[in-house]
Design a protein around this motif. Sequence first.
Motif, PDB file in Angstrom:
ATOM      1  N   ILE B 333      -2.517  16.016   4.018  1.00 50.40           N
ATOM      2  CA  ILE B 333      -2.245  14.581   4.148  1.00 50.40           C
ATOM      3  C   ILE B 333      -1.179  14.208   3.137  1.00 50.40           C
ATOM      4  O   ILE B 333      -1.290  14.531   1.954  1.00 50.40           O
ATOM      5  CB  ILE B 333      -3.520  13.772   3.848  1.00 50.40           C
ATOM      6  CG1 ILE B 333      -4.634  14.145   4.834  1.00 50.40           C
ATOM      7  CG2 ILE B 333      -3.231  12.277   3.880  1.00 50.40           C
ATOM      8  CD1 ILE B 333      -5.984  13.608   4.436  1.00 50.40           C
ATOM      9  N   ARG B 334      -0.156  13.532   3.611  1.00 54.32           N
ATOM     10  CA  ARG B 334       0.879  13.058   2.686  1.00 54.32           C
ATOM     11  C   ARG B 334       0.902  11.535   2.681  1.00 54.32           C
ATOM     12  O   ARG B 334       0.837  10.902   3.715  1.00 54.32           O
ATOM     13  CB  ARG B 334       2.253  13.582   3.110  1.00 54.32           C
ATOM     14  CG  ARG B 334       2.473  14.997   2.685  1.00 54.32           C
ATOM     15  CD  ARG B 334       3.889  15.456   2.924  1.00 54.32           C
ATOM     16  NE  ARG B 334       3.939  16.906   2.807  1.00 54.32           N
ATOM     17  CZ  ARG B 334       3.946  17.534   1.621  1.00 54.32           C
ATOM     18  NH1 ARG B 334       3.946  16.839   0.495  1.00 54.32           N
ATOM     19  NH2 ARG B 334       3.959  18.858   1.578  1.00 54.32           N
ATOM     20  N   LEU B 335       0.998  11.008   1.459  1.00 51.93           N
ATOM     21  CA  LEU B 335       1.042   9.552   1.305  1.00 51.93           C
ATOM     22  C   LEU B 335       2.383   9.163   0.721  1.00 51.93           C
ATOM     23  O   LEU B 335       2.904   9.846  -0.155  1.00 51.93           O
ATOM     24  CB  LEU B 335      -0.068   9.089   0.351  1.00 51.93           C
ATOM     25  CG  LEU B 335      -1.478   9.568   0.699  1.00 51.93           C
ATOM     26  CD1 LEU B 335      -2.436   9.176  -0.408  1.00 51.93           C
ATOM     27  CD2 LEU B 335      -1.928   8.983   2.024  1.00 51.93           C
ATOM     28  N   ASP B 336       2.922   8.080   1.204  1.00 50.68           N
ATOM     29  CA  ASP B 336       4.188   7.606   0.676  1.00 50.68           C
ATOM     30  C   ASP B 336       3.920   6.510  -0.353  1.00 50.68           C
ATOM     31  O   ASP B 336       3.370   5.460  -0.005  1.00 50.68           O
ATOM     32  CB  ASP B 336       5.030   7.043   1.836  1.00 50.68           C
ATOM     33  CG  ASP B 336       6.387   6.561   1.361  1.00 50.68           C
ATOM     34  OD1 ASP B 336       6.645   6.639   0.137  1.00 50.68           O
ATOM     35  OD2 ASP B 336       7.171   6.108   2.214  1.00 50.68           O
ATOM     36  N   PRO B 337       4.280   6.744  -1.621  1.00 45.01           N
ATOM     37  CA  PRO B 337       4.006   5.722  -2.651  1.00 45.01           C
ATOM     38  C   PRO B 337       4.615   4.365  -2.307  1.00 45.01           C
ATOM     39  O   PRO B 337       4.063   3.329  -2.680  1.00 45.01           O
ATOM     40  CB  PRO B 337       4.664   6.303  -3.905  1.00 45.01           C
ATOM     41  CG  PRO B 337       4.789   7.753  -3.635  1.00 45.01           C
ATOM     42  CD  PRO B 337       4.952   7.919  -2.149  1.00 45.01           C
ATOM     43  N   ALA B 338       5.698   4.362  -1.570  1.00 49.01           N
ATOM     44  CA  ALA B 338       6.376   3.090  -1.261  1.00 49.01           C
ATOM     45  C   ALA B 338       5.542   2.197  -0.359  1.00 49.01           C
ATOM     46  O   ALA B 338       5.635   0.971  -0.417  1.00 49.01           O
ATOM     47  CB  ALA B 338       7.725   3.366  -0.607  1.00 49.01           C
ATOM     48  N   THR B 339       4.710   2.789   0.497  1.00 49.07           N
ATOM     49  CA  THR B 339       3.909   1.972   1.412  1.00 49.07           C
ATOM     50  C   THR B 339       2.442   1.930   1.004  1.00 49.07           C
ATOM     51  O   THR B 339       1.591   1.466   1.756  1.00 49.07           O
ATOM     52  CB  THR B 339       4.010   2.514   2.851  1.00 49.07           C
ATOM     53  OG1 THR B 339       3.617   3.885   2.839  1.00 49.07           O
ATOM     54  CG2 THR B 339       5.413   2.382   3.402  1.00 49.07           C
ATOM     55  N   SER B 340       2.136   2.425  -0.180  1.00 45.03           N
ATOM     56  CA  SER B 340       0.754   2.397  -0.657  1.00 45.03           C
ATOM     57  C   SER B 340       0.638   1.364  -1.769  1.00 45.03           C
ATOM     58  O   SER B 340       1.597   1.093  -2.473  1.00 45.03           O
ATOM     59  CB  SER B 340       0.340   3.761  -1.206  1.00 45.03           C
ATOM     60  OG  SER B 340       0.730   4.768  -0.312  1.00 45.03           O
ATOM     61  N   VAL B 341      -0.537   0.776  -1.900  1.00 43.87           N
ATOM     62  CA  VAL B 341      -0.739  -0.234  -2.934  1.00 43.87           C
ATOM     63  C   VAL B 341      -1.918   0.178  -3.801  1.00 43.87           C
ATOM     64  O   VAL B 341      -2.977   0.524  -3.294  1.00 43.87           O
ATOM     65  CB  VAL B 341      -1.032  -1.613  -2.303  1.00 43.87           C
ATOM     66  CG1 VAL B 341      -1.130  -2.674  -3.382  1.00 43.87           C
ATOM     67  CG2 VAL B 341       0.043  -1.981  -1.299  1.00 43.87           C
ATOM     68  N   VAL B 342      -1.702   0.143  -5.106  1.00 49.13           N
ATOM     69  CA  VAL B 342      -2.792   0.458  -6.026  1.00 49.13           C
ATOM     70  C   VAL B 342      -3.559  -0.823  -6.340  1.00 49.13           C
ATOM     71  O   VAL B 342      -2.967  -1.838  -6.675  1.00 49.13           O
ATOM     72  CB  VAL B 342      -2.240   1.071  -7.333  1.00 49.13           C
ATOM     73  CG1 VAL B 342      -3.391   1.355  -8.305  1.00 49.13           C
ATOM     74  CG2 VAL B 342      -1.465   2.333  -7.037  1.00 49.13           C
ATOM     75  N   LEU B 343      -4.861  -0.760  -6.164  1.00 52.77           N
ATOM     76  CA  LEU B 343      -5.700  -1.939  -6.400  1.00 52.77           C
ATOM     77  C   LEU B 343      -6.763  -1.604  -7.429  1.00 52.77           C
ATOM     78  O   LEU B 343      -7.121  -0.444  -7.608  1.00 52.77           O
ATOM     79  CB  LEU B 343      -6.387  -2.367  -5.095  1.00 52.77           C
ATOM     80  CG  LEU B 343      -5.472  -2.637  -3.905  1.00 52.77           C
ATOM     81  CD1 LEU B 343      -6.273  -2.728  -2.637  1.00 52.77           C
ATOM     82  CD2 LEU B 343      -4.668  -3.907  -4.144  1.00 52.77           C
ATOM     83  N   ALA B 344      -7.268  -2.639  -8.085  1.00 58.03           N
ATOM     84  CA  ALA B 344      -8.330  -2.434  -9.068  1.00 58.03           C
ATOM     85  C   ALA B 344      -9.605  -2.010  -8.351  1.00 58.03           C
ATOM     86  O   ALA B 344      -9.853  -2.412  -7.219  1.00 58.03           O
ATOM     87  CB  ALA B 344      -8.552  -3.716  -9.847  1.00 58.03           C
ATOM     88  N   ARG B 345     -10.373  -1.185  -9.008  1.00 63.58           N
ATOM     89  CA  ARG B 345     -11.643  -0.799  -8.409  1.00 63.58           C
ATOM     90  C   ARG B 345     -12.769  -1.529  -9.127  1.00 63.58           C
ATOM     91  O   ARG B 345     -12.811  -1.491 -10.341  1.00 63.58           O
ATOM     92  CB  ARG B 345     -11.829   0.712  -8.525  1.00 63.58           C
ATOM     93  CG  ARG B 345     -13.194   1.141  -8.042  1.00 63.58           C
ATOM     94  CD  ARG B 345     -13.167   2.479  -7.359  1.00 63.58           C
ATOM     95  NE  ARG B 345     -12.816   3.547  -8.285  1.00 63.58           N
ATOM     96  CZ  ARG B 345     -13.231   4.802  -8.116  1.00 63.58           C
ATOM     97  NH1 ARG B 345     -13.995   5.118  -7.091  1.00 63.58           N
ATOM     98  NH2 ARG B 345     -12.858   5.739  -8.946  1.00 63.58           N
TER      99      ARG B 345
END
Lengths: 284, 345
Positions: B333-345
Amino acid sequence: MRREPPQRLADYGPLFFPAGMLIVFFVVPFATMIAVSVFQREQGGFYTPAFVFDNYARFLSLFFGKVLGFSLFLAIAVAAACVVIGIPFTYLLSRSPRRIQIVWLVALLSILSLSEVMIGFAWSTLFSRTAGITNLLVWLGLMAQAQALTPSFGAVMTAMTYQAFPYTVLVLYPALVRLDPTLTEAARTLGASPVKAFFTVVVPALRNTILATLIMVFIFALGSYLLPQLLGRPQHWTLSVLITDQAIYQSNMPFAAAMAVFLVLVSLGLVGLALYAGQQRQAK
Amino acid sequence: MSGLNLNHVTKQFGNFTAVNDVSLSVPDGTFVCLLGPSGCGKTTLMRMIAGLDLPTKGSIELGGADITAVPTHKRDLGMVFQSLALFPHLTVGENIAYSLRIRGTPKDVQKKRVDELLAMIHLPGFADRSVAKLSGGQRQRVAIARALAISPKLFLLDEPLSALDAKLREAMQVELRQLQQRLGITTIVVTHDQREAMTMADTVVVMNSGEIRQAAAPVDIYRRPADSFVADFIGQTNLLPVVADSAGRASVLGEMIEGISLPTGAAKGLLSVRPEDVQLTAAGHGAIAGTVTFIRDLGGAIETFVEASGTQVIAVSSPRNRPDVSVGQSVGIRLDPATSVVLAR
Ligand SMILES: Nc1ncnc2c1ncn2[C@@H]1O[C@H](COP(=O)(O)OP(=O)(O)OP(=O)(O)O)[C@@H](O)[C@H]1O
Ligand SMILES: [Mg+2]
């Protein structure tokens, strides 16, 4: 669900019991009364079968005309008073918390358990000079001297309205509870004040219920014969009082029956007129 | 300041807080959708804007004036209720003319306006019909016309389309949006259908348990959700655990990924990746290792369910780019950092 008209005689089965009851308890007594109304009266309280209209002819007089007129006027006035007080009251009741609704409905139902005699004597005490509400007003300094409020037309009206009020509320209540509360809210968002919303939405939307209530109280009030005697002067006596008087004290059954038949016909006529007027307005 | 402003509006029923400290500013002419799960306080908020409920705390301004205590009938607004609340004793025309009649507008002016509005909602000649004999979509339009009869400053709609079937609902969404753009009226619509919100709104306000979680344009809400609730509520998303090592390098499902970083100091977080942004490749070469567990072919899109380190990842692709995988196969699985969002857990 699709409703089909009944096909065979057996399909009318569910109607047999109510039809039988209606015949035994309404059609037969009423037919008897019609028959008696054309009988000949004998001295001593008896009557013999005949076919005469003497009994009807007898009340084609100014006196009975006035009594009939007053009876109808009183019944209409009581019906109007009940509805005018009953609609706002029931509307507010249907919008109040459940607990308050239950307390009020129980109180109103307990009025129903009171007999006409008890209501009559209770009000005649309340309206009396010695023990009545005017004493309270004197005590509060609103009145100089206690006075008797009965016998009077006001006293008759008050007691009869009081007696018919629970019926009014019980007929109006389900219709008002079912009325979508967002209708008035919608009217308010459209620029109607709460009072205006009440008169332009609640009242017209309940037109048929209101008409039914008016008719019910009218008929109920037309049969009242104790309260006018207990709380009114002789000119406040209704046709029902005269019928009782003829039937029980004068033992003139044919005449009483004739008056009763006439009263039923007149009130049926009025009810028919009201329904017709209601339908005309709806069709427009 | 013009437009509609909510300042720290709170509504409590007993000791239950239905709306909690909501502040929102709606410029004139915008279309706002209040979106959120059932019971999150959308209707309550709208009723306070309409004046049908009073806020426990806070104030509401419209066109620069404080209207918090102004009664509903003096607020100059139009509202469409979820039940529509058409007056059953009035005809279509009388329903639409109600607000004009209440204000004492002359009969001929009323009639002209009714005809105008009936033309606008594509029901010309319906003035004398009984409202009971209209179809759902027609009743809908009559309710809209009735609310717009006086050209109000503010147009409120509480789940206006929920009673319609899916096809008609989509058509009405477009129609409502076009109508709003034509009239330029400030509009607030309550809905719990996120597609509906995305179709119509300039601004989507996502609410949960009485609070606003995010208020932004539809694309921003979708692309840059403010928290995991919004990410999960709007559309479909994969919420993957992110951990950072002592050097601050972030790894997702056991694989270090360049370009993703947690806020300084945080050791854990969630990564929101839309299924269409998940790329399936051959295993190894720095891709997250996983196993295909299920493939769902919906005709227009293919959903591939992959399990990686105990977490389910969903990838969506179009039939054109159908991934060449089968159930049980190991994939990367490859994820593109540009279309991913980091959220608080
Ligand atoms: N009059 C009231 N008294 C007490 N609680 C209420 C009242 N009105 C609403 N609530 C509560 O406030 C909360 C929010 O209700 P609201 O109707 O605003 O939800 P909603 O977001 O519109 O939900 P839905 O999408 O189901 O319509 C709910 O938990 C509800 O039970
Ligand atoms: Mg709601």
